[in-house]
Design an enzyme around this catalytic site. Structure first.
Site, PDB file in Angstrom:
ATOM      1  N   GLU A 164      39.289  52.713  44.246  1.00 56.09           N
ATOM      2  CA  GLU A 164      40.489  51.887  44.400  1.00 56.09           C
ATOM      3  C   GLU A 164      41.574  52.382  43.455  1.00 56.09           C
ATOM      4  O   GLU A 164      41.282  52.788  42.329  1.00 56.09           O
ATOM      5  CB  GLU A 164      40.136  50.424  44.094  1.00 56.09           C
ATOM      6  CG  GLU A 164      41.232  49.427  44.432  1.00 56.09           C
ATOM      7  CD  GLU A 164      40.734  47.991  44.304  1.00 56.09           C
ATOM      8  OE1 GLU A 164      41.514  47.145  43.822  1.00 56.09           O
ATOM      9  OE2 GLU A 164      39.571  47.708  44.683  1.00 56.09           O
TER      10      GLU A 164
ATOM     11  N   ASP B 199      45.340  50.890  42.199  1.00 58.62           N
ATOM     12  CA  ASP B 199      46.044  49.607  42.276  1.00 58.62           C
ATOM     13  C   ASP B 199      47.431  49.590  41.675  1.00 58.62           C
ATOM     14  O   ASP B 199      47.637  50.046  40.551  1.00 58.62           O
ATOM     15  CB  ASP B 199      45.268  48.534  41.489  1.00 58.62           C
ATOM     16  CG  ASP B 199      43.960  48.160  42.130  1.00 58.62           C
ATOM     17  OD1 ASP B 199      43.786  48.418  43.324  1.00 58.62           O
ATOM     18  OD2 ASP B 199      43.097  47.602  41.424  1.00 58.62           O
TER      19      ASP B 199
ATOM     20  N   GLU C  58      49.552  46.066  41.017  1.00 58.33           N
ATOM     21  CA  GLU C  58      49.566  44.610  41.124  1.00 58.33           C
ATOM     22  C   GLU C  58      50.758  44.090  40.327  1.00 58.33           C
ATOM     23  O   GLU C  58      50.959  44.480  39.178  1.00 58.33           O
ATOM     24  CB  GLU C  58      48.277  43.992  40.591  1.00 58.33           C
ATOM     25  CG  GLU C  58      47.043  44.335  41.395  1.00 58.33           C
ATOM     26  CD  GLU C  58      45.802  43.620  40.878  1.00 58.33           C
ATOM     27  OE1 GLU C  58      45.514  42.513  41.358  1.00 58.33           O
ATOM     28  OE2 GLU C  58      45.145  44.164  39.977  1.00 58.33           O
TER      29      GLU C  58
ATOM     30  N   HIS D 256      50.794  45.762  36.829  1.00 56.87           N
ATOM     31  CA  HIS D 256      49.412  46.040  36.435  1.00 56.87           C
ATOM     32  C   HIS D 256      48.905  47.207  37.273  1.00 56.87           C
ATOM     33  O   HIS D 256      49.035  47.196  38.503  1.00 56.87           O
ATOM     34  CB  HIS D 256      48.582  44.776  36.677  1.00 56.87           C
ATOM     35  CG  HIS D 256      47.122  44.900  36.412  1.00 56.87           C
ATOM     36  ND1 HIS D 256      46.532  44.448  35.255  1.00 56.87           N
ATOM     37  CD2 HIS D 256      46.115  45.401  37.156  1.00 56.87           C
ATOM     38  CE1 HIS D 256      45.232  44.648  35.298  1.00 56.87           C
ATOM     39  NE2 HIS D 256      44.953  45.244  36.448  1.00 56.87           N
ATOM     40  N   THR D 257      48.321  48.219  36.636  1.00 54.67           N
ATOM     41  CA  THR D 257      47.740  49.350  37.361  1.00 54.67           C
ATOM     42  C   THR D 257      46.278  49.505  36.970  1.00 54.67           C
ATOM     43  O   THR D 257      45.867  49.152  35.863  1.00 54.67           O
ATOM     44  CB  THR D 257      48.479  50.669  37.064  1.00 54.67           C
ATOM     45  OG1 THR D 257      48.296  51.024  35.681  1.00 54.67           O
ATOM     46  CG2 THR D 257      49.968  50.542  37.353  1.00 54.67           C
ATOM     47  N   ASN D 258      45.492  50.041  37.907  1.00 54.33           N
ATOM     48  CA  ASN D 258      44.068  50.260  37.625  1.00 54.33           C
ATOM     49  C   ASN D 258      43.555  51.363  38.540  1.00 54.33           C
ATOM     50  O   ASN D 258      44.119  51.607  39.616  1.00 54.33           O
ATOM     51  CB  ASN D 258      43.279  48.969  37.843  1.00 54.33           C
ATOM     52  CG  ASN D 258      41.965  48.936  37.070  1.00 54.33           C
ATOM     53  OD1 ASN D 258      41.568  49.911  36.437  1.00 54.33           O
ATOM     54  ND2 ASN D 258      41.279  47.798  37.121  1.00 54.33           N
TER      55      ASN D 258
ATOM     56  N   ARG E 297      40.150  50.255  33.887  1.00 52.38           N
ATOM     57  CA  ARG E 297      41.091  51.272  33.405  1.00 52.38           C
ATOM     58  C   ARG E 297      42.517  50.745  33.561  1.00 52.38           C
ATOM     59  O   ARG E 297      43.383  51.402  34.111  1.00 52.38           O
ATOM     60  CB  ARG E 297      40.910  52.569  34.184  1.00 52.38           C
ATOM     61  CG  ARG E 297      39.532  53.220  34.017  1.00 52.38           C
ATOM     62  CD  ARG E 297      39.532  54.592  34.670  1.00 52.38           C
ATOM     63  NE  ARG E 297      38.281  55.288  34.493  1.00 52.38           N
ATOM     64  CZ  ARG E 297      37.338  55.417  35.426  1.00 52.38           C
ATOM     65  NH1 ARG E 297      37.527  54.866  36.626  1.00 52.38           N
ATOM     66  NH2 ARG E 297      36.232  56.088  35.185  1.00 52.38           N
TER      67      ARG E 297
ATOM     68  N   TRP F 148      44.745  33.226  36.124  1.00 54.99           N
ATOM     69  CA  TRP F 148      44.792  34.348  35.181  1.00 54.99           C
ATOM     70  C   TRP F 148      46.100  35.148  35.203  1.00 54.99           C
ATOM     71  O   TRP F 148      46.401  35.872  34.239  1.00 54.99           O
ATOM     72  CB  TRP F 148      43.643  35.323  35.450  1.00 54.99           C
ATOM     73  CG  TRP F 148      43.717  36.012  36.792  1.00 54.99           C
ATOM     74  CD1 TRP F 148      43.154  35.593  37.950  1.00 54.99           C
ATOM     75  CD2 TRP F 148      44.397  37.241  37.113  1.00 54.99           C
ATOM     76  NE1 TRP F 148      43.438  36.463  38.975  1.00 54.99           N
ATOM     77  CE2 TRP F 148      44.189  37.488  38.490  1.00 54.99           C
ATOM     78  CE3 TRP F 148      45.157  38.151  36.367  1.00 54.99           C
ATOM     79  CZ2 TRP F 148      44.718  38.596  39.129  1.00 54.99           C
ATOM     80  CZ3 TRP F 148      45.684  39.266  37.015  1.00 54.99           C
ATOM     81  CH2 TRP F 148      45.459  39.483  38.376  1.00 54.99           C
TER      82      TRP F 148
ATOM     83  N   ARG G  54      38.261  45.086  22.822  1.00 55.22           N
ATOM     84  CA  ARG G  54      37.561  44.950  24.097  1.00 55.22           C
ATOM     85  C   ARG G  54      36.399  45.920  24.207  1.00 55.22           C
ATOM     86  O   ARG G  54      35.319  45.570  24.696  1.00 55.22           O
ATOM     87  CB  ARG G  54      38.553  45.175  25.231  1.00 55.22           C
ATOM     88  CG  ARG G  54      37.943  45.146  26.629  1.00 55.22           C
ATOM     89  CD  ARG G  54      39.013  45.485  27.651  1.00 55.22           C
ATOM     90  NE  ARG G  54      38.502  45.556  28.992  1.00 55.22           N
ATOM     91  CZ  ARG G  54      39.196  46.030  30.031  1.00 55.22           C
ATOM     92  NH1 ARG G  54      40.443  46.452  29.849  1.00 55.22           N
ATOM     93  NH2 ARG G  54      38.659  46.061  31.242  1.00 55.22           N
TER      94      ARG G  54
END
Length: 299
Positions: free
Chosen positions: A107, A109, A111, A124-126, A135, A201, A284
């Site tokens: 995927e 992304d 967002e 937002h990227t992933n 990531r 969220w 994290r």
């Protein structure tokens, strides 16, 4: 004198960004979205308008909506002009992404996380590979993405993934499989987009809830431009065909990488507009950051 020189450099950078944005908007094709996409959910909340020149997704308290591409692809460059939900869009999420199917899916992304009026959207990227994501990089934008259409692009070839906004690179994820870092390159993916409620969220970690008195929330899409390898239902890629295709006739994206100017813009965006980078989230990943973060200065 030093301040003056810095101001001139910033002005020149902003002028360059403006010119790139204008050229990107002018270059976008005015294709019929009906040819490439089908609205797949939302019970009528997603609509093709102006004979397919415009697509609208809508969200109310009952449901959001979404669409997907009719084709699946293995590598390509995908440009879409999007105008996001204006005003108080807190709790809403607009997506534009590539994805394969299955538990071990790949995927890529975009967002867009909604905001309170006057606050910036969070982009937002992933990148997922073989079912593993985590990531994330997040950005604010240097413009209001609700006032006008802007072009959001994913370049995906066998060597790298580049995220672009108005043809300005904001993130690069390189193929480092030789170092044991998974990279999406074997699973065909479709394009998906949706507008949905994620008030638990999306805005300030769920502290700001969706204001349904502002509904319906609408996002608009136009001028999709895709140069890609289309994969048929039996697994044959158009880029392997002897027949001339748009991908074969304009295949610069297949080996495209950032030149020195692109690298400068990438550093400029990440220095001034990046608000989260998984590679620097030591809390994290207290038991060890992802491998690419330890081996490389990852963009």
């Amino acid at each position: 004198m030093l301040f003056l020189c810095s101001s001139i450099r910033v002005s020149m950078m902003l002028l360059g960004l403006l010119l790139l944005a204008i050229s990107s908007l002018m270059a976008a094709s005015a294709g019929n979205l009906n040819q490439d996409f089908a609205i797949t959910w939302g019970d009528g909340r997603g609509k093709m308008l102006n004979n397919g020149q415009l697509l609208m997704l809508s969200l109310d308290k009952t449901s959001g909506s979404g669409f997907q591409s009719k084709n699946q692809y293995l590598f390509g460059r995908f440009d879409m002009q999007i105008k996001l939900v204006p005003g108080n869009s807190a709790g809403t999420v607009t997506t534009f992404y590539l994805s394969s199917q299955g538990d071990n899916h790949d995927e890529i992304d975009f967002e867009f996380l909604g905001n309170l009026s006057g606050d910036p959207y969070t982009l937002h990227t992933n990148v997922f590979s073989q079912g593993k994501g985590n990531r994330e990089q997040q950005f604010h934008l240097w413009f209001d993405p609700t006032k006008n259409f802007h072009t959001y692009s994913i370049l995906w070839n066998s060597q790298r993934i580049i995220f672009l906004v108005d043809n300005i690179p904001i993130r690069e994820f390189q193929n480092r499989e030789s170092d044991g870092i998974p990279y999406p390159h074997t699973q065909p993916m479709k394009i998906y987009s949706s507008l949905w409620d994620a008030e638990d969220w999306a805005t300030r970690g769920g502290l700001v809830k969706t204001n349904w008195t502002q509904a319906p929330f609408n996002t608009y899409y136009r001028n999709f431009n895709g140069k890609a390898c289309v994969v048929s239902s039996n697994g044959v890629s158009s880029c392997d065909s002897k027949t001339t295709t748009s991908a074969a006739s304009d295949n610069t994206w297949q080996s495209q990488q950032l030149d020195s100017k692109g690298q400068r813009y990438l550093r400029w965006v990440q220095k001034n507009y990046m608000i989260y980078n998984y590679c620097t989230d030591y809390k994290r990943f207290s038991n060890g950051r992802p491998r690419e973060c330890r081996l490389y200065k990852f963009h």
